[in-house]
Design a protein around this motif. Structure first.
Motif, PDB file in Angstrom:
ATOM      1  N   PHE A  88     -18.025   3.510  13.420  1.00 39.10           N
ATOM      2  CA  PHE A  88     -17.339   3.074  14.638  1.00 39.10           C
ATOM      3  C   PHE A  88     -18.293   2.972  15.825  1.00 39.10           C
ATOM      4  N   THR A  89     -19.165   3.953  15.953  1.00 39.44           N
ATOM      5  CA  THR A  89     -20.060   3.965  17.109  1.00 39.44           C
ATOM      6  C   THR A  89     -21.234   3.000  16.966  1.00 39.44           C
ATOM      7  N   GLY A  90     -21.422   2.449  15.771  1.00 35.89           N
ATOM      8  CA  GLY A  90     -22.509   1.496  15.550  1.00 35.89           C
ATOM      9  C   GLY A  90     -23.827   2.148  15.187  1.00 35.89           C
ATOM     10  N   LYS A  91     -23.845   3.467  15.070  1.00 40.86           N
ATOM     11  CA  LYS A  91     -25.092   4.154  14.712  1.00 40.86           C
ATOM     12  C   LYS A  91     -25.571   3.752  13.319  1.00 40.86           C
ATOM     13  N   ASN A  92     -24.626   3.454  12.442  1.00 44.28           N
ATOM     14  CA  ASN A  92     -24.980   3.026  11.091  1.00 44.28           C
ATOM     15  C   ASN A  92     -24.026   1.906  10.679  1.00 44.28           C
ATOM     16  N   PRO A  93     -24.431   0.643  10.860  1.00 39.80           N
ATOM     17  CA  PRO A  93     -23.551  -0.487  10.550  1.00 39.80           C
ATOM     18  C   PRO A  93     -23.201  -0.620   9.072  1.00 39.80           C
ATOM     19  N   ALA A  94     -23.911   0.086   8.195  1.00 44.09           N
ATOM     20  CA  ALA A  94     -23.622   0.011   6.764  1.00 44.09           C
ATOM     21  C   ALA A  94     -22.427   0.888   6.370  1.00 44.09           C
ATOM     22  N   ILE A  95     -21.993   1.764   7.277  1.00 45.68           N
ATOM     23  CA  ILE A  95     -20.890   2.681   6.975  1.00 45.68           C
ATOM     24  C   ILE A  95     -19.566   2.028   7.364  1.00 45.68           C
ATOM     25  N   ARG A  96     -18.584   2.176   6.488  1.00 43.03           N
ATOM     26  CA  ARG A  96     -17.244   1.667   6.761  1.00 43.03           C
ATOM     27  C   ARG A  96     -16.732   2.258   8.076  1.00 43.03           C
ATOM     28  N   LYS A  97     -16.064   1.438   8.880  1.00 45.55           N
ATOM     29  CA  LYS A  97     -15.571   1.884  10.190  1.00 45.55           C
ATOM     30  C   LYS A  97     -14.305   2.719  10.077  1.00 45.55           C
ATOM     31  N   GLY A  98     -13.516   2.453   9.083  1.00 47.46           N
ATOM     32  CA  GLY A  98     -12.239   3.147   8.934  1.00 47.46           C
ATOM     33  C   GLY A  98     -12.302   4.259   7.907  1.00 47.46           C
ATOM     34  N   PHE A  99     -11.120   4.737   7.543  1.00 55.35           N
ATOM     35  CA  PHE A  99     -11.034   5.794   6.556  1.00 55.35           C
ATOM     36  C   PHE A  99     -11.625   5.332   5.228  1.00 55.35           C
ATOM     37  N   GLN A 100     -12.358   6.221   4.611  1.00 51.35           N
ATOM     38  CA  GLN A 100     -12.865   5.959   3.261  1.00 51.35           C
ATOM     39  C   GLN A 100     -11.858   6.435   2.225  1.00 51.35           C
ATOM     40  N   GLN A 101     -11.072   7.435   2.590  1.00 55.55           N
ATOM     41  CA  GLN A 101     -10.028   7.930   1.709  1.00 55.55           C
ATOM     42  C   GLN A 101      -9.004   8.673   2.551  1.00 55.55           C
ATOM     43  N   ILE A 102      -7.731   8.546   2.171  1.00 55.77           N
ATOM     44  CA  ILE A 102      -6.639   9.302   2.777  1.00 55.77           C
ATOM     45  C   ILE A 102      -5.951  10.071   1.650  1.00 55.77           C
ATOM     46  N   ARG A 103      -5.709  11.344   1.893  1.00 60.78           N
ATOM     47  CA  ARG A 103      -5.017  12.198   0.937  1.00 60.78           C
ATOM     48  C   ARG A 103      -3.810  12.826   1.626  1.00 60.78           C
ATOM     49  N   PHE A 104      -2.746  13.028   0.862  1.00 56.82           N
ATOM     50  CA  PHE A 104      -1.604  13.734   1.445  1.00 56.82           C
ATOM     51  C   PHE A 104      -0.928  14.604   0.399  1.00 56.82           C
ATOM     52  N   ARG A 105      -0.293  15.656   0.891  1.00 60.71           N
ATOM     53  CA  ARG A 105       0.507  16.547   0.062  1.00 60.71           C
ATOM     54  C   ARG A 105       1.943  16.439   0.574  1.00 60.71           C
ATOM     55  N   LEU A 106       2.821  16.023  -0.310  1.00 63.53           N
ATOM     56  CA  LEU A 106       4.233  15.880   0.013  1.00 63.53           C
ATOM     57  C   LEU A 106       4.948  17.158  -0.392  1.00 63.53           C
ATOM     58  N   ASN A 107       5.626  17.778   0.559  1.00 61.33           N
ATOM     59  CA  ASN A 107       6.364  19.017   0.313  1.00 61.33           C
ATOM     60  C   ASN A 107       7.856  18.720   0.419  1.00 61.33           C
ATOM     61  N   ILE A 108       8.555  18.841  -0.688  1.00 62.59           N
ATOM     62  CA  ILE A 108       9.999  18.585  -0.722  1.00 62.59           C
ATOM     63  C   ILE A 108      10.701  19.878  -1.109  1.00 62.59           C
ATOM     64  N   THR A 109      11.666  20.275  -0.294  1.00 59.17           N
ATOM     65  CA  THR A 109      12.501  21.424  -0.613  1.00 59.17           C
ATOM     66  C   THR A 109      13.877  20.902  -0.981  1.00 59.17           C
ATOM     67  N   SER A 110      14.283  21.189  -2.227  1.00 61.03           N
ATOM     68  CA  SER A 110      15.569  20.704  -2.712  1.00 61.03           C
ATOM     69  C   SER A 110      15.973  21.495  -3.950  1.00 61.03           C
ATOM     70  N   PRO A 111      17.266  21.802  -4.072  1.00 64.55           N
ATOM     71  CA  PRO A 111      17.743  22.459  -5.289  1.00 64.55           C
ATOM     72  C   PRO A 111      18.056  21.441  -6.399  1.00 64.55           C
ATOM     73  N   SER A 112      17.801  20.171  -6.143  1.00 61.07           N
ATOM     74  CA  SER A 112      18.137  19.110  -7.103  1.00 61.07           C
ATOM     75  C   SER A 112      17.234  19.173  -8.339  1.00 61.07           C
ATOM     76  N   PRO A 113      17.693  18.594  -9.444  1.00 64.28           N
ATOM     77  CA  PRO A 113      16.869  18.571 -10.660  1.00 64.28           C
ATOM     78  C   PRO A 113      15.533  17.868 -10.411  1.00 64.28           C
ATOM     79  N   GLN A 114      14.486  18.353 -11.086  1.00 65.80           N
ATOM     80  CA  GLN A 114      13.142  17.802 -10.897  1.00 65.80           C
ATOM     81  C   GLN A 114      13.094  16.310 -11.207  1.00 65.80           C
ATOM     82  N   GLY A 115      13.851  15.858 -12.175  1.00 63.85           N
ATOM     83  CA  GLY A 115      13.873  14.432 -12.504  1.00 63.85           C
ATOM     84  C   GLY A 115      14.337  13.589 -11.332  1.00 63.85           C
ATOM     85  N   ASN A 116      15.323  14.058 -10.588  1.00 68.98           N
ATOM     86  CA  ASN A 116      15.802  13.340  -9.401  1.00 68.98           C
ATOM     87  C   ASN A 116      14.734  13.319  -8.317  1.00 68.98           C
TER      88      ASN A 116
END
Length: 144
Positions: A88-116
């Motif tokens: 982003f700052t231009g210090k290294n134009p060979a580097i991607r400006k945006g995210f190289q990877q995004i990771r997330f952990r989804l936390n669901i609380t539910s008494p429903s069956p795991q298949g649902n």
């Protein structure tokens, strides 16, 4: 439903790097941390992007839970993304400006069956508009 156009504006406030976004009268501020030249008064745009993805996943979970027969008691998303500021700052134009990877952990609380719950997760993965957008969308600009 027909194609819907959403609109937003964003403008620099004239103070440091602080910007204000507006959509339908709702406002959000963006800044940069001090190590990137900001005053650390708000999230930076890429942090806000992570929040947008998490919000979209959470909204999708709440919206689709009834059709998947999931009694949703709570949902939260923890997200992180890897970005090298030297692109982003231009210090290294060979580097991607945006995210190289995004990771997330989804936390669901539910008494429903795991298949649902698994069906709900698949539906979220298939239909989340922000995740779909991050996979690639054409960006067209004009300059006034």
């Amino acid at each position: 439903m027909a194609l819907t156009t959403f609109r937003s504006t964003a403008a620099w406030t004239g103070k440091g790097l602080l910007c204000q976004g507006d959509s339908r009268g709702f406002k959000v501020y963006m800044d940069e941390p001090e190590f990137l030249g900001g005053t650390d008064k708000a999230m930076n745009p890429v942090e806000l992007l992570l929040c947008c993805l998490g919000g979209c996943i959470s909204i999708s979970a709440a919206a689709f839970a009834p059709s998947c027969r999931v009694d949703l008691q709570a949902v939260s998303v923890e997200l992180e993304g890897d970005l090298d500021p030297d692109g982003f700052t231009g210090k290294n134009p060979a580097i991607r400006k945006g995210f190289q990877q995004i990771r997330f952990r989804l936390n669901i609380t539910s008494p429903s069956p795991q298949g649902n719950i698994d069906r709900l997760v698949r539906l979220i993965e298939e239909r989340c508009p922000v995740a779909d957008t991050l996979k690639g969308v054409q960006i067209i600009h004009t300059i006034d």
